[in-house]
Design an enzyme around this catalytic site. Structure first.
Site, PDB file in Angstrom:
ATOM      1  N   ASP A  85       0.956  -0.895   0.534  1.00 11.51           N
ATOM      2  CA  ASP A  85      -0.325   0.467   0.249  1.00 11.51           C
ATOM      3  C   ASP A  85       0.981   1.266  -0.290  1.00 11.51           C
ATOM      4  OD1 ASP A  85      -1.866   1.727   0.883  1.00 11.51           O
ATOM      5  OD2 ASP A  85      -1.502   1.100   2.306  1.00 11.51           O
ATOM      6  N   THR A 142      -3.272   5.159  -4.210  1.00  5.85           N
ATOM      7  CA  THR A 142      -2.444   5.743  -3.366  1.00  5.85           C
ATOM      8  C   THR A 142      -0.811   6.250  -3.670  1.00  5.85           C
ATOM      9  OG1 THR A 142      -1.703   4.248  -2.150  1.00  5.85           O
ATOM     10  CG2 THR A 142      -2.766   6.066  -1.320  1.00  5.85           C
ATOM     11  N   THR A 143      -0.600   4.669  -4.971  1.00 10.09           N
ATOM     12  CA  THR A 143       0.788   5.038  -5.137  1.00 10.09           C
ATOM     13  C   THR A 143       0.347   5.533  -6.561  1.00 10.09           C
ATOM     14  OG1 THR A 143       0.643   2.315  -4.413  1.00 10.09           O
ATOM     15  CG2 THR A 143       2.297   2.789  -6.585  1.00 10.09           C
ATOM     16  N   ASP A 203      -8.876  -0.777   1.920  1.00 14.46           N
ATOM     17  CA  ASP A 203      -8.564  -0.184   0.710  1.00 14.46           C
ATOM     18  C   ASP A 203     -10.018  -0.523  -0.219  1.00 14.46           C
ATOM     19  OD1 ASP A 203      -5.861   1.275   1.176  1.00 14.46           O
ATOM     20  OD2 ASP A 203      -4.743   0.196  -0.436  1.00 14.46           O
TER      21      ASP A 203
END
Length: 527
Positions: free
Chosen positions: A61, A94-95, A387
């Site tokens: 994550d 998020t990445t 997530d």
């Protein structure tokens, strides 16, 4: 030399080119760090803390990785921040957001090198971002009206989100868990009422969704193990007042028997309190604080199940779920809302006994029990599931869906490219750079899967010149595949957040032309 003495000895400043270089390099280094976790074939990172116990986290994550880094470079901090915000706001992507911002800066660096002013680049980026967003808006699908289709959309989104995580092997199973859990929320994005309990043992496949509520506590001694149609009083009150608290109590007595009288009085007080509580007509009492053995006996005699030390999350959620309220005074029973549920029983999961409330009043709540080989697996599974739950709960509110697998990036890149051709002046160079940065995402997805990215992305670009094209990168077969057929979709909200945050972060770092580092405070020698 006199002119350099504005700052104190320790303080340093970097001007112009050097400052910009430092920001660019820092930001790109961060982007490269999480780059390899992108996509269904992304790899995980092990984070080892230097603190006591050398805790090890294995995670995929982006936000978790970046949260644990301690970084000096100011520009890198900006990127970490946007990934945190992305995590709080939509939970996934998020990445992507960090990678996109890093790519934008990489392109901007080339433009700055050919003497294009950062402000020009920024205004170009602004135009490009607006254009990219509109391009996506035209292509979104919204199946809110058709429940069947909407559910399959949700399943697809959950599968896509999970496919880049540790759960990808059992993604069918977990996607179903996540969708069921979120459908029960009926549109609230409050994930509090989905409780996740992690129990080591078994394998990830043994995880299940429970309709009721599970409290991680044992049932006390001599109390009923199973209660049907329970009336529950959830309370936060002290149940330990039957002994004199020796500390701080100053009582002058002339004989020992008087002390016994005082203790007797205290006991009576306790008994009255318990009578009041029993007077609510309940058969289950959950308290946040501890319950001494005396009141516990009284409860057991009355056939009431008493649970002590239910931690705060536990009782807040329990009150939510059973439709009760947390009480702290018991003088007027009619004003206290009791919780209801059909059955309370003790269940075993692995080694541990838990209390299971089933048939609860509020249909929204449920508990997901995760099983797995070790704590690391469980933590990572929890993060991945979280997530998925975030994304799904956002999608239920904003039901617009786009395809995944690099498709949205290519759609945006194509429109942005066209805009660049129409725009006169130096801005067009920045707009073109934006489109290159967007197509870096499919490139990276392909790279992580060990495919020939240049070949695939150029094929993809050609495909996207056709109207209504749904192609993206299919990493499983290693070619350009049809995303609609494969059921790879993502929430529009996530993509939009990625686009806008990344652009703003890149802008912010581009505007920097000087970095001033303060002198550290000196501790005076106190001798």
């Amino acid at each position: 030399m006199a002119i350099d003495r504005i700052f104190k000895d320790e303080a340093s400043e970097e001007k112009g080119e050097r400052a910009r270089m430092a920001s660019f390099v820092g930001a790109m280094a961060i982007a490269d760090l999480v780059k390899t976790t992108l996509g269904p074939k992304g790899m995980d990172k092990i984070l080892q803390s230097t603190g006591r116990g050398q805790e090890v986290t294995v995670t995929n994550d982006g936000a978790t990785i970046l949260k644990s880094l301690h970084i000096d470079n100011p520009a890198a901090k900006v990127l970490i921040d946007i990934s945190k915000v992305q995590d709080d706001e939509v939970g996934d992507g998020t990445t992507s957001v960090v990678v996109l911002a890093g790519e934008l800066l990489r392109e901007a660096e080339k433009l700055v090198a050919v003497k294009i002013h950062p402000m020009t680049i920024i205004s170009g980026f602004r135009m490009a971002a607006e254009c990219a967003r509109n391009a996506l808006l035209q292509k979104v699908v919204d199946n809110k009206e058709d429940a069947e289709k909407f559910r399959s959309d949700l399943m697809n989104i959950a599968r896509t989100t999970l496919s880049s995580k540790i759960l990808s092997q059992d993604k069918e199973h977990f996607a179903k868990l996540a969708v069921d859990a979120v459908m029960r929320l009926k549109g609230s994005t409050n994930l509090e009422s989905i409780q996740i309990i992690k129990k080591p043992g078994g394998s990830l496949k043994d995880s299940f969704l429970d309709e009721g509520f599970i409290l991680d506590k044992k049932i006390g001694i001599g109390q009923p193990k199973r209660i049907e149609n329970a009336k529950i009083l959830v309370a936060n009150t002290a149940m330990d007042a039957d002994k004199v608290k020796i500390y701080g109590a100053r009582v002058r007595v002339d004989s020992m028997s008087k002390v016994a009288e005082i203790e007797g009085a205290e006991k009576e007080k306790m008994r009255e309190k318990v009578q009041k509580i029993i007077g609510h007509g309940i058969n289950c009492f959950v308290n946040r604080q501890l319950i001494y053995n005396f009141p516990e006996e009284l409860f057991a005699d009355a056939g009431i199940l008493a649970i002590e030390h239910a931690d705060f999350d536990g009782i807040e959620r329990l009150a939510l779920v059973t439709g009760g309220e947390i009480a702290s005074t018991f003088d007027n029973p009619e004003s206290v809302k009791l919780g209801h549920c059909n059955l309370i029983e003790e269940i075993m999961i692995g080694e541990d006994k838990l209390i299971h409330f089933s048939g609860v009043a509020m249909g929204q709540a449920c508990t997901i029990v995760l099983r797995g080989a070790s704590h690391h697996v469980l933590d990572e599974a929890d993060r991945s599931l979280h997530d998925a739950l975030c994304v799904l709960s956002q999608t239920i509110n904003d039901s617009r869906v786009v395809l995944g697998g690099g498709w949205p990036e290519m759609v945006m890149a194509k429109e942005v490219d066209e805009l660049a051709r129409k725009t006169p002046g130096k801005k067009s160079l920045a707009i073109e750079a934006f489109s290159r940065a967007l197509s870096a995402i499919p490139t990276i997805i392909a790279d992580n899967a060990g495919l020939d990215s240049a070949e695939l992305v150029s094929q993809l670009r050609a495909e996207h010149q056709k109207e209504g094209c749904t192609s993206g990168i299919d990493v499983i077969s290693g070619s350009v595949g049809d995303m609609a057929e494969r059921g790879i979709s993502e929430a529009f909200k996530v993509k939009q957040a990625v686009l806008l945050s990344a652009t703003e972060a890149a802008e912010m770092i581009l505007r920097v032309d000087e970095i001033i580092t303060c002198a550290p405070r000196r501790r005076e020698d106190r001798m």
